[in-house]
Design a protein around this motif. Structure first.
Motif, short mmCIF file in Angstrom:
data_model
loop_
_atom_site.label_atom_id
_atom_site.label_comp_id
_atom_site.label_asym_id
_atom_site.label_seq_id
_atom_site.Cartn_x
_atom_site.Cartn_y
_atom_site.Cartn_z
N LYS A 107 -2.67 2.67 12.71
CA LYS A 107 -1.45 2.50 12.38
C LYS A 107 -1.15 0.75 13.00
CE LYS A 107 0.70 6.89 13.42
NZ LYS A 107 1.00 8.12 14.36
N GLN A 108 -0.23 0.36 11.80
CA GLN A 108 -0.17 -1.39 11.93
C GLN A 108 1.54 -2.06 11.58
OE1 GLN A 108 -2.76 -2.45 8.27
NE2 GLN A 108 -4.13 -3.19 9.61
N TYR A 109 1.56 -2.61 13.20
CA TYR A 109 2.90 -2.90 13.05
C TYR A 109 2.99 -4.53 12.96
CZ TYR A 109 2.60 1.35 15.16
OH TYR A 109 2.96 2.57 15.68
N ASP A 110 4.29 -5.32 12.32
CA ASP A 110 4.60 -6.32 12.54
C ASP A 110 4.60 -7.14 13.52
OD1 ASP A 110 6.95 -6.13 12.82
OD2 ASP A 110 7.49 -6.36 11.00
N GLY A 111 5.02 -8.70 13.86
CA GLY A 111 5.08 -8.63 15.47
C GLY A 111 6.17 -8.51 15.44
N SER A 112 7.52 -7.91 15.04
CA SER A 112 8.43 -7.60 15.54
C SER A 112 9.01 -6.38 16.09
CB SER A 112 10.00 -7.59 14.79
OG SER A 112 9.76 -8.81 14.38
N GLY A 113 6.80 -5.57 15.91
CA GLY A 113 6.92 -4.07 16.12
C GLY A 113 7.18 -3.06 15.09
N ASN A 114 8.22 -3.60 13.93
CA ASN A 114 8.11 -2.73 12.67
C ASN A 114 6.87 -2.04 11.75
OD1 ASN A 114 11.21 -3.84 13.34
ND2 ASN A 114 10.37 -5.67 11.78
N PRO A 115 6.45 -1.08 11.92
CA PRO A 115 5.18 -0.89 11.13
C PRO A 115 5.23 -0.81 9.69
CG PRO A 115 7.27 1.37 11.35
CD PRO A 115 7.67 0.08 11.65
N THR A 116 4.12 -1.21 9.55
CA THR A 116 4.38 -1.50 8.09
C THR A 116 3.03 -1.05 6.86
OG1 THR A 116 1.72 -3.31 9.11
CG2 THR A 116 4.12 -4.08 8.76
N SER A 117 2.47 -0.01 8.30
CA SER A 117 1.19 0.63 6.88
C SER A 117 0.32 1.92 8.02
CB SER A 117 -0.03 0.03 6.32
OG SER A 117 -0.62 -0.89 7.34
N SER A 118 -0.36 3.02 7.29
CA SER A 118 -1.64 3.36 8.67
C SER A 118 -2.44 4.22 7.37
CB SER A 118 -0.52 4.71 8.82
OG SER A 118 0.19 5.51 8.20
N GLN A 119 -3.04 3.96 8.24
CA GLN A 119 -4.48 4.71 7.31
C GLN A 119 -5.21 5.59 8.77
OE1 GLN A 119 -4.99 1.15 8.12
NE2 GLN A 119 -3.94 0.81 6.42
N ASP A 120 -5.79 7.53 7.22
CA ASP A 120 -6.39 7.98 8.38
C ASP A 120 -7.57 8.18 7.56
OD1 ASP A 120 -6.01 10.24 5.91
OD2 ASP A 120 -4.12 10.16 6.16
N ILE A 121 -9.20 8.96 8.22
CA ILE A 121 -9.95 8.14 8.43
C ILE A 121 -10.95 9.51 8.22
CG2 ILE A 121 -12.73 6.82 8.14
CD1 ILE A 121 -10.10 5.33 10.29
N THR A 122 -12.04 10.15 7.28
CA THR A 122 -12.77 11.03 7.51
C THR A 122 -13.99 10.76 6.53
OG1 THR A 122 -10.71 12.40 6.65
CG2 THR A 122 -13.10 13.46 6.31
N TYR A 123 -14.82 11.33 7.76
CA TYR A 123 -16.59 10.45 7.81
C TYR A 123 -17.21 11.54 6.70
CZ TYR A 123 -15.23 6.98 10.73
OH TYR A 123 -14.15 6.52 11.74
N THR A 124 -18.11 11.11 6.07
CA THR A 124 -18.33 12.02 5.05
C THR A 124 -19.98 12.16 5.05
OG1 THR A 124 -18.45 10.13 4.04
CG2 THR A 124 -17.08 11.72 3.46
N ASP A 125 -20.31 11.08 6.35
CA ASP A 125 -21.83 11.72 6.21
C ASP A 125 -22.44 10.88 7.77
OD1 ASP A 125 -22.46 8.73 6.55
OD2 ASP A 125 -23.63 8.47 4.47
#
Length: 289
Positions: A175-193
């Protein structure tokens, strides 16, 4: 093999053979050389069969694959990175642009874990990162810029979700935030091997999916482990790294082809980017004593 297992009985037999052959020598000198050779062979066979029924085979001990660390990376025959190490691991990363030194990053440790990285440009601190941990896994990273008045500004903060039950490739959410603490993006990760290949879904601040990221690893040691503190994410080498736009299907990233040394460490690579750009890399390693 040394013939060291004679006993008295067989020694006497060998002596008798030798004396007989010596007498024959005076009569038949030409035949003697052949007989002496045969007698010597017989004596070795007799002596070695007295104490052992089975031959003893001595083999070299199994040699472990040496641990290595990368010291230098070149791109298209020009220096890109040089790495120096301390007792705790990577100490400095020297980055070059067109073969000219661009910046130096110095690594800070606390209790054996990387807790900070400080980037110096022309000898002046220009950027730094600080890391917080849960156990041995990074839970937060903050990135600060530093201006010429030595004033620092938080420009980005990232939270990380880890799976501590795995041996490596523990990161499962970002979960990513800018310098003011506002959310900018997020990722979920699934492994395949088991090597850390994965598929990630990227979402914007509104929760709308924007990209699908596909990462493919091979079974060789990663050269880029030292570039950031997420060492558990860089155990194996990257063969492909591709972002796909959800909106238009556009691809952005690269695929790589490697050659390896006799211990399966990558020594050259050709990166083919989706833009058509081709880059050639060489990697220099040293054995860790």
């Amino acid at each position: 093999m040394q013939a060291v297992c004679f006993n008295d009985f067989y020694q006497n037999r060998v002596d008798l053979i030798y004396i007989s052959l010596k007498i024959i020598f005076f009569a038949k000198n030409k035949i003697m050389k052949k007989i002496l050779f045969l007698a010597a062979s017989v004596s070795l066979l007799i002596s070695c069969s007295s104490d052992a029924d089975e031959p003893v085979i001595i083999t070299d001990p199994i040699k472990e694959i040496p641990r290595k660390r990368v010291t230098e990376v070149k791109k298209d025959n020009q220096l890109l990175y040089k790495f120096t190490y301390g007792t705790e691991g990577i100490a400095e990363v020297h980055m070059y642009s067109d073969g000219v030194l661009s910046n130096i990053t110095r690594v800070e440790y606390t209790n054996g874990l990387q807790t900070g990285r400080y980037q110096y440009t022309s000898g002046v601190l220009s950027l730094y990162e600080k890391y917080s941990y849960e156990g041995k896994y990074i839970s937060n990273r903050k990135i600060y810029s530093v201006n010429n008045l030595n004033q620092e500004t938080l420009i980005k903060s990232t939270d990380y979700i880890n799976d501590p039950t795995k041996a490596h490739s523990n990161l499962i959410g970002v979960k990513q935030y800018d310098g003011s603490g506002n959310p900018t993006s997020s990722q979920d990760i699934t492994y395949t091997d088991s090597y850390g290949s994965s598929t990630s879904n990227t979402f914007n601040a509104s929760g709308i999916q924007t990209h699908i990221y596909t990462l493919i690893k091979d079974d060789a040691p990663a050269w880029d482990t030292v570039l950031d503190p997420f060492v558990y994410q860089h155990v194996y080498n990257t063969k492909s790294s591709i972002y796909k736009s959800v909106s238009n299907g556009a691809l952005n990233g690269f695929t790589a082809q490697y050659t390896y040394d006799n211990h399966h460490y990558p020594i050259t690579a050709q990166y083919q980017h989706t833009t058509g750009l081709t880059e050639n890399y060489t990697f220099t390693w040293e054995t860790i004593q």
